[in-house]
Design a protein around this motif. Structure first.
Motif, PDB file in Angstrom:
ATOM      1  N   ASP A  77      -1.248   1.410  -4.836  1.00  0.00           N
ATOM      2  CA  ASP A  77      -1.489   0.124  -4.172  1.00  0.00           C
ATOM      3  C   ASP A  77      -1.141  -0.943  -5.203  1.00  0.00           C
ATOM      4  OD1 ASP A  77      -2.385   1.521  -2.005  1.00  0.00           O
ATOM      5  OD2 ASP A  77      -4.509   1.116  -2.353  1.00  0.00           O
TER       6      ASP A  77
ATOM      7  N   LYS B  21       0.834  -1.199   0.000  1.00  0.00           N
ATOM      8  CA  LYS B  21       0.000   0.000   0.000  1.00  0.00           C
ATOM      9  C   LYS B  21       0.874   1.256   0.000  1.00  0.00           C
ATOM     10  CE  LYS B  21      -3.817  -2.448   0.512  1.00  0.00           C
ATOM     11  NZ  LYS B  21      -4.894  -2.508  -0.471  1.00  0.00           N
ATOM     12  N   ASN B  22       0.385   2.289  -0.744  1.00  0.00           N
ATOM     13  CA  ASN B  22       1.022   3.605  -0.772  1.00  0.00           C
ATOM     14  C   ASN B  22       2.505   3.548  -1.117  1.00  0.00           C
ATOM     15  OD1 ASN B  22      -1.348   5.048  -0.030  1.00  0.00           O
ATOM     16  ND2 ASN B  22      -1.023   4.423   2.095  1.00  0.00           N
TER      17      ASN B  22
END
Length: 479
Positions: free
Chosen positions: A116, A4-5
């Protein structure tokens, strides 16, 4: 496992040539051209908006081998790419404003994103990615209209996730276009899923039904879902998500019986009837000739045989002048006024009375409803042609059924909807065989006997190409 991120560079991203809302494209440049052409004015406005205020945004990526495949944010990311490289814009003066905008401003200064990242080596990641896409598109009103059942199916296949709407594969196998699939399944995905899940259809991996006459069954199913109704026996059922699964199974069994199992029965019946007819004709001819020979011997007149034969032939022609018609082999064994194959081509007209009369004609058994069949058929034709003429602004000079039919037929021919052969076939049947007079006589006088089944079937078969247009998939009544 998904990350994620995570920061990714613009240069590492590729516009997805399989954007799921359309058929796969060849490369990134063609995908960008598609996004620009899809709605050029909207794309140009997005470019102007991003030029004024270009904020970073998050994207969803699928990691396949060494590639980061863009799963969400294709349109915005393509705008960044054309600002970086205006040569990605299609040629032609139509796109000059966008081209000049990009040349004047150059890069928008966005070189990286938060992303993501889902990995195609992780089974859980693939299902989670599909769920994330559905969450974004289905629950976001701005994009909901574009994320249809077909898009979801393509995404699940491409990602390798658990297939959503597997019955789409069936429609694709039977060569329904994207537009047809989207139109048929809009707001009806649940009922399609219920119907095509039936085990008796024996769906193979490629989407083919493992039954005989499978194309006709698929077409009939699509028509049932579109109409939202089906006659099972003598009762009309509304086909929707509230219909009991057992009834859906009964409907499928009924379709299989009509379109698959009866094919063998019809062929068998044709052969038996043909053999029986030949045998009877042979026996009758033999008996007749023997009788004539005896009469000739008694009277001593040799020409009696030939004269009697001539008289018999003339009587045969007089009483069976409708027998030399196309499709005689089929009509010999057909009990219903409208065949099962023809039923699948008669959609809803959108007029309640006309549609109800159509359903009543579909129930006509020519063995059981000997007297009423031609009366109902005549009413069905008159209602249908009058309704269609009024819906399409077709005027007719008299209220006679032949005139109403021919005005519609001429109109369809002039528009190029039907060919000359179809027009001539209908005109010949109406004018030469006086079938309309027979229908009128039996309708208005109880003293007239029933019309032979072969005449009714030949007449309807000749006029069915026109009925198919009247009851086409376009419910507006427009040809």
């Amino acid at each position: 496992m998904a990350e994620k991120n995570k920061k990714v560079e613009l240069k590492d991203l590729r516009i997805n040539k399989e954007n799921f809302r359309h058929t796969p494209l060849n490369d990134e440049k063609e995908a960008i051209h598609y996004l620009i052409n899809e709605d050029y004015e909207s794309y140009l406005n997005l470019a102007k908006s991003m030029l004024k205020d270009c904020r970073t945004y998050s994207v969803l990526l699928l990691k396949k081998g060494d590639e980061y495949i863009l799963m969400d944010g294709n349109r915005r990311t393509s705008v960044l790419k054309v600002f970086e490289n205006p040569q990605l814009i299609p040629s032609g003066s139509k796109y000059n404003e966008l081209r000049n905008l990009c040349k004047e401003s150059a890069s928008l200064g966005v070189n990286s994103f938060n992303a993501d990242i889902y990995y195609d080596t992780d089974e859980a990641d693939k299902d989670n990615l599909l769920e994330a896409l559905n969450e974004l598109h289905v629950h976001n009103n701005k994009t909901k209209k574009d994320w249809n059942a077909l898009s979801q199916y393509r995404a699940s296949v491409y990602i390798g996730a658990t297939v959503k709407h597997p019955w789409i594969r069936i429609l694709m196998y039977y060569n329904y276009s994207d537009e047809e699939i989207i139109a048929m399944t809009e707001r009806k995905t649940d009922i399609f899923s219920r119907v095509f899940r039936n085990k008796h259809l024996r769906v193979e991996k490629n989407g083919k039904l493992g039954i005989k006459n499978d194309e006709a069954v698929v077409k009939a199913i699509c028509k049932i879902v579109k109409d939202g109704a089906y006659y099972l026996g003598d009762q009309l059922y509304k086909v929707n998500t509230r219909l009991d699964l057992a009834l859906i199974s009964d409907i499928i069994d009924d379709l299989i019986k009509k379109y698959s199992l009866e094919q063998e029965q019809i062929v068998f019946s044709n052969e038996n009837q043909l053999q029986s007819t030949q045998k009877t004709h042979s026996e009758t001819t033999s008996t007749s000739e023997k009788g004539l020979q005896v009469a000739s011997e008694i009277t001593g007149k040799e020409n009696t045989n030939s004269e009697s034969k001539s008289t018999q032939q003339n009587e045969h022609i007089k009483t069976n002048n409708f027998n030399n018609r196309p499709n005689k082999k089929v009509t010999n064994v057909r009990d219903m006024m409208i065949s099962y194959e023809q039923r699948a081509e008669l959609y809803s007209s959108g007029n309640d009375i006309v549609d109800q009369l159509k359903y009543e004609v579909l129930l006509l058994s020519l063995n059981k409803m000997v007297i009423s069949a031609p009366i109902i058929l005549r009413s069905f034709l008159q209602y249908s042609f009058v309704w269609y003429a009024e819906a399409n602004g077709i005027s007719y000079t008299s209220n006679s059924l032949p005139n109403q039919i021919m005005e519609v037929v001429n109109n369809l021919f002039n528009k190029g909807v039907i060919d000359r052969e179809t027009k001539s076939r209908v005109k010949t049947m109406i004018n030469n065989n006086d079938i309309i007079n027979l229908l009128n006589d039996v309708t208005h006088s109880y003293k007239n006997g029933p019309i032979p089944r072969i005449i009714l079937l030949d007449f309807y078969d000749s006029i069915h190409p026109i009925m198919k247009i009247i009851f086409s998939e376009d419910e507006s009544g427009q040809s």
